[in-house]
Design an enzyme around this catalytic site. Structure first.
Site, PDB file in Angstrom:
ATOM      1  N   TRP A 271      -4.297   9.763  24.886  1.00 40.53           N
ATOM      2  CA  TRP A 271      -3.514  10.071  23.692  1.00 40.53           C
ATOM      3  C   TRP A 271      -4.239   9.634  22.424  1.00 40.53           C
ATOM      4  O   TRP A 271      -4.150  10.308  21.399  1.00 40.53           O
ATOM      5  CB  TRP A 271      -2.127   9.430  23.797  1.00 40.53           C
ATOM      6  CG  TRP A 271      -1.253   9.768  22.633  1.00 40.53           C
ATOM      7  CD1 TRP A 271      -0.730   8.908  21.731  1.00 40.53           C
ATOM      8  CD2 TRP A 271      -0.789  11.062  22.239  1.00 40.53           C
ATOM      9  NE1 TRP A 271       0.026   9.582  20.796  1.00 40.53           N
ATOM     10  CE2 TRP A 271       0.000  10.908  21.087  1.00 40.53           C
ATOM     11  CE3 TRP A 271      -0.980  12.346  22.741  1.00 40.53           C
ATOM     12  CZ2 TRP A 271       0.601  11.976  20.423  1.00 40.53           C
ATOM     13  CZ3 TRP A 271      -0.375  13.412  22.087  1.00 40.53           C
ATOM     14  CH2 TRP A 271       0.399  13.232  20.952  1.00 40.53           C
TER      15      TRP A 271
ATOM     16  N   GLU B  65       0.633  17.409  22.813  1.00 38.78           N
ATOM     17  CA  GLU B  65       0.738  17.023  24.225  1.00 38.78           C
ATOM     18  C   GLU B  65       0.002  18.014  25.122  1.00 38.78           C
ATOM     19  O   GLU B  65      -0.599  17.630  26.126  1.00 38.78           O
ATOM     20  CB  GLU B  65       2.203  16.883  24.656  1.00 38.78           C
ATOM     21  CG  GLU B  65       2.929  15.720  24.022  1.00 38.78           C
ATOM     22  CD  GLU B  65       2.436  14.336  24.443  1.00 38.78           C
ATOM     23  OE1 GLU B  65       1.634  14.213  25.397  1.00 38.78           O
ATOM     24  OE2 GLU B  65       2.858  13.367  23.791  1.00 38.78           O
TER      25      GLU B  65
ATOM     26  N   TYR C 299       1.228   4.630  14.921  1.00 35.92           N
ATOM     27  CA  TYR C 299       1.958   5.695  15.614  1.00 35.92           C
ATOM     28  C   TYR C 299       3.128   5.102  16.400  1.00 35.92           C
ATOM     29  O   TYR C 299       4.260   5.591  16.329  1.00 35.92           O
ATOM     30  CB  TYR C 299       1.000   6.462  16.535  1.00 35.92           C
ATOM     31  CG  TYR C 299       1.688   7.421  17.469  1.00 35.92           C
ATOM     32  CD1 TYR C 299       2.284   8.588  16.990  1.00 35.92           C
ATOM     33  CD2 TYR C 299       1.762   7.160  18.840  1.00 35.92           C
ATOM     34  CE1 TYR C 299       2.928   9.466  17.854  1.00 35.92           C
ATOM     35  CE2 TYR C 299       2.397   8.030  19.702  1.00 35.92           C
ATOM     36  CZ  TYR C 299       2.979   9.181  19.206  1.00 35.92           C
ATOM     37  OH  TYR C 299       3.633  10.049  20.049  1.00 35.92           O
TER      38      TYR C 299
END
Length: 187
Positions: A48, A40, A18
């Site tokens: 995350w 988000e 990522y």
């Protein structure tokens, strides 16, 4: 020779992929911006990596992040989502995603695209910070404060300044790669 990467991603293959391919790359496509907005939103209060590990499940559960479909979700679809163990089953966040999809389209009508609205907050140019170590990156800024305030005024949910700043980092509105990171000069 191993390339230097931001410390937050090192040691996890998914995180590193990522980081290496997406994080901090400027995004101008409305569909992709909406995807990151959803992710988000669900990340608020969580790590995350938790969201990244469930990203494909979110993609499937939320009709490939199609905001036009999401804006029309009914109670039956909400119930289905809240029973889906593959995503974060938070009623407030599911409801917020539906509301945010509707408001996202309102912004598109007003500005021509969500991207046009969003990128105006940084004068259409990514802010290139000079972060020596990822832990020294800010959690929010005056720009994320202003964007958060404007989104909230429009009715968006789960868009506090810290969530908005993480979104800005993800979609490349700010470059918070460590200066020594190989991606710092690429994005």
């Amino acid at each position: 020779m191993t390339k230097h990467k931001c410390g937050w991603c090192v040691g996890d293959d998914l995180y590193e992929a990522y980081h290496d391919k997406e994080w901090g790359t400027p995004v101008y496509d409305d569909a992709t911006l909406f995807e990151f907005l959803i992710l988000e939103t669900f990340q608020a209060g969580l790590s995350w990596i938790t969201i990244l590990r469930k990203r494909n499940n979110f993609f499937d559960a939320f009709d490939q992040f199609d905001y036009q479909k999401i804006a029309k979700y009914n109670e039956e679809k909400k119930t289905e989502l809240l029973q889906n163990a593959g995503i974060i089953r938070n009623k407030l966040k599911v409801n917020a995603t539906i509301t945010n999809a509707q408001l996202f389209m309102d912004i598109q009508k007003e500005f021509g695209s969500f991207s046009t609205y969003l990128w105006a907050f940084v004068n259409n140019t990514p802010i290139k910070n000079k972060v020596a170590h990822y832990k020294s990156a800010p959690a929010n800024t005056t720009i994320s404060d202003a964007l958060s305030k404007d989104l909230k005024k429009r009715g968006f949910k789960f868009v506090g300044s810290t969530v908005v700043y993480a979104f800005m980092q993800a979609v490349g509105m700010v470059n918070d790669h460590e200066v020594a990171c190989f991606r710092y000069h690429e994005v």
